[in-house]
Design a protein around this motif. Structure first.
Motif, PDB file in Angstrom:
ATOM      1  N   ARG A   5      14.312   1.284   8.782  1.00 12.01           N
ATOM      2  CA  ARG A   5      15.094   0.828   9.934  1.00 12.01           C
ATOM      3  C   ARG A   5      16.571   1.132   9.707  1.00 12.01           C
ATOM      4  NH1 ARG A   5      13.753  -4.737  10.248  1.00 12.01           N
ATOM      5  NH2 ARG A   5      15.359  -5.051   8.700  1.00 12.01           N
ATOM      6  N   GLN A   6      17.222   1.538  10.743  1.00  7.85           N
ATOM      7  CA  GLN A   6      18.633   1.832  10.614  1.00  7.85           C
ATOM      8  C   GLN A   6      19.435   0.549  10.492  1.00  7.85           C
ATOM      9  OE1 GLN A   6      20.006   4.260  13.769  1.00  7.85           O
ATOM     10  NE2 GLN A   6      19.135   6.116  12.920  1.00  7.85           N
ATOM     11  N   ARG A   7      20.318   0.530   9.527  1.00  6.81           N
ATOM     12  CA  ARG A   7      21.203  -0.621   9.391  1.00  6.81           C
ATOM     13  C   ARG A   7      22.612  -0.150   9.056  1.00  6.81           C
ATOM     14  NH1 ARG A   7      18.843  -5.813   6.516  1.00  6.81           N
ATOM     15  NH2 ARG A   7      18.980  -4.554   4.648  1.00  6.81           N
ATOM     16  N   THR A  32      26.326 -10.468  10.334  1.00  6.02           N
ATOM     17  CA  THR A  32      25.106 -10.185   9.567  1.00  6.02           C
ATOM     18  C   THR A  32      24.088 -11.324   9.584  1.00  6.02           C
ATOM     19  OG1 THR A  32      26.197 -10.923   7.532  1.00  6.02           O
ATOM     20  CG2 THR A  32      26.301  -8.578   8.051  1.00  6.02           C
ATOM     21  N   ARG A  36      23.805  -9.858  14.506  1.00  6.13           N
ATOM     22  CA  ARG A  36      22.982  -8.648  14.318  1.00  6.13           C
ATOM     23  C   ARG A  36      22.288  -8.660  12.948  1.00  6.13           C
ATOM     24  NH1 ARG A  36      24.435  -8.807  18.776  1.00  6.13           N
ATOM     25  NH2 ARG A  36      25.291  -7.151  20.114  1.00  6.13           N
ATOM     26  N   ASP A  38      19.347  -8.042  12.121  1.00  6.97           N
ATOM     27  CA  ASP A  38      18.352  -6.992  11.888  1.00  6.97           C
ATOM     28  C   ASP A  38      18.969  -5.609  11.719  1.00  6.97           C
ATOM     29  OD1 ASP A  38      16.299  -8.832  12.083  1.00  6.97           O
ATOM     30  OD2 ASP A  38      16.138  -8.587  14.263  1.00  6.97           O
ATOM     31  N   THR A  39      20.192  -5.465  12.161  1.00  9.62           N
ATOM     32  CA  THR A  39      20.770  -4.115  12.124  1.00  9.62           C
ATOM     33  C   THR A  39      22.063  -4.031  11.330  1.00  9.62           C
ATOM     34  OG1 THR A  39      21.776  -4.616  14.276  1.00  9.62           O
ATOM     35  CG2 THR A  39      19.752  -3.300  14.282  1.00  9.62           C
ATOM     36  N   SER A  62      24.346   4.533   4.075  1.00  3.30           N
ATOM     37  CA  SER A  62      24.478   3.924   5.394  1.00  3.30           C
ATOM     38  C   SER A  62      25.854   4.210   5.979  1.00  3.30           C
ATOM     39  CB  SER A  62      24.319   2.403   5.303  1.00  3.30           C
ATOM     40  OG  SER A  62      23.143   2.058   4.623  1.00  3.30           O
ATOM     41  N   VAL A 129      28.109  -1.999  15.879  1.00  2.00           N
ATOM     42  CA  VAL A 129      26.806  -1.857  15.217  1.00  2.00           C
ATOM     43  C   VAL A 129      25.784  -1.320  16.218  1.00  2.00           C
ATOM     44  CG1 VAL A 129      24.880  -3.128  14.173  1.00  2.00           C
ATOM     45  CG2 VAL A 129      27.245  -3.630  13.471  1.00  2.00           C
ATOM     46  N   ASP A 130      25.806  -1.874  17.403  1.00  2.00           N
ATOM     47  CA  ASP A 130      24.860  -1.407  18.427  1.00  2.00           C
ATOM     48  C   ASP A 130      25.046   0.080  18.704  1.00  2.00           C
ATOM     49  OD1 ASP A 130      23.992  -3.986  18.580  1.00  2.00           O
ATOM     50  OD2 ASP A 130      25.032  -4.446  20.463  1.00  2.00           O
ATOM     51  N   VAL A 133      23.724   2.131  15.533  1.00  2.00           N
ATOM     52  CA  VAL A 133      22.270   2.210  15.342  1.00  2.00           C
ATOM     53  C   VAL A 133      21.617   2.907  16.531  1.00  2.00           C
ATOM     54  CG1 VAL A 133      22.127   0.191  13.855  1.00  2.00           C
ATOM     55  CG2 VAL A 133      21.847  -0.085  16.308  1.00  2.00           C
TER      56      VAL A 133
END
Lengths: 152, 155
Positions: A5-7, A32, A36, A38-39, A62, A129-130, A133
């Motif tokens: 998963r992308q983080r 964190t 968000r 999860d990401t 990352s 972040v959105d 990802v």
């Protein structure tokens, strides 16, 4: 954890005893842990400084968002030093200039203004972040240090 | 470019420009080349020591053009990551120009306190009298160095 998963890693200032450092960490925790989880994941700057292999691998694999408490910009420098890509760097002072109504004070415990500033910053970072990802950032994200552990 | 007196205290180096005058608090004043009008135009700003001691500047609010000031009246208020400071005018007169950078990038004070980081230009009503009340660079250097050394003891 799903390692594919992308983080995005968030690296805040480690300045202990500094108001702006505290704002940076509060914002990182907010992103964190609440906004968000999860990401985005927090990588403590102190681990990068100490050369922790897992932390360095997490950063190197990352895209990172750094939050610097002062113009020394230690977080940004250490991410680059660790082979990471700084997708966005924030300076708390610049953020405060945009939110003049939230005057941060306090060190161990931020005042209401400091908490509000941290939340405002966290909202901006969450949007970043959105965006990150949503892009084809990194196909593989390295395991993050101290997954699910305490604040670093 | 001005020349400087310079001293290093602990790990910090402080410069005092030799082409202007100072209040004991570290506000400098320097007359601009003669222009039209009766008064002498005096540019004011923060010394290198004052800006370093104050820390990174978040906001600088300078009194607007047209504001009449007596020497010692607040000409600007700055907010840094450490403190809020009211800066007293080094001269009597009227604000005739405010550095436009103060609105959007006051950090220029930290970056270039003696040139680009000026605060305002004041039309001084009696520059010669005001100047006599200010410290020359050598005198300010002594005051500044003593303060810096005192600060260093607290570290």
């Amino acid at each position: 954890m799903n390692e594919s998963r992308q983080r995005v890693v968030i690296v805040p200032c480690s300045g202990i005893g500094k108001t702006y450092g505290s704002v940076s960490r509060e914002a990182a925790y907010e992103v964190t842990e609440d906004l968000r989880p999860d990401t985005a994941a927090l990588v403590p700057l102190s681990l990068l400084v100490l050369g922790d292999e897992q932390a360095r691998a997490a950063v190197a694999g990352s895209q990172a968002i750094t939050i610097d408490g002062c113009k020394l910009a230690c977080a940004t420098k250490m991410v680059k030093e660790s082979g990471g890509e700084v997708a966005k760097d924030y300076a708390v002072l610049d953020v405060y200039r945009r939110y003049k109504q939230f005057k941060p004070q306090g060190i161990a415990e931020l005042n209401a203004g400091g908490q509000q500033l941290a939340q405002a910053l966290a909202q901006e970072i969450a949007q970043d972040v959105d965006g990150l990802v949503g892009q084809d950032a990194a196909p593989y994200m390295a395991p993050l240090p101290h997954e699910g552990g305490q604040h670093g | 470019m001005p020349e400087f007196l310079e001293t290093t205290v602990d790990k910090f180096t402080f410069k005092v420009a030799t082409d202007r005058f100072y209040t004991r608090e570290g506000v400098w004043a320097t007359p601009l080349p003669e222009g039209e009008g009766a008064g002498v135009r005096v540019r004011v700003g923060l010394s290198d020591f004052l800006q370093q001691r104050s820390g990174d500047i978040a906001f600088a609010e300078v009194k607007p053009e047209g504001t009449a000031l007596a020497a010692g009246d607040e000409v600007a208020a700055i907010e840094t990551i450490k403190v809020n400071i009211a800066l007293g005018s080094p001269v009597n007169g009227k604000v005739i120009e405010v550095n436009p950078d103060m609105e959007l990038k006051p950090e220029v004070i930290n970056q270039d306190p003696y040139e680009a980081g000026w605060l305002a230009t004041i039309e001084a009503t009696d520059w010669e009298t005001d100047r006599a009340q200010l410290l020359d660079p050598q005198a300010y250097f002594v005051v500044m160095k003593a303060e810096a050394e005192e600060e260093a003891k607290k570290l």
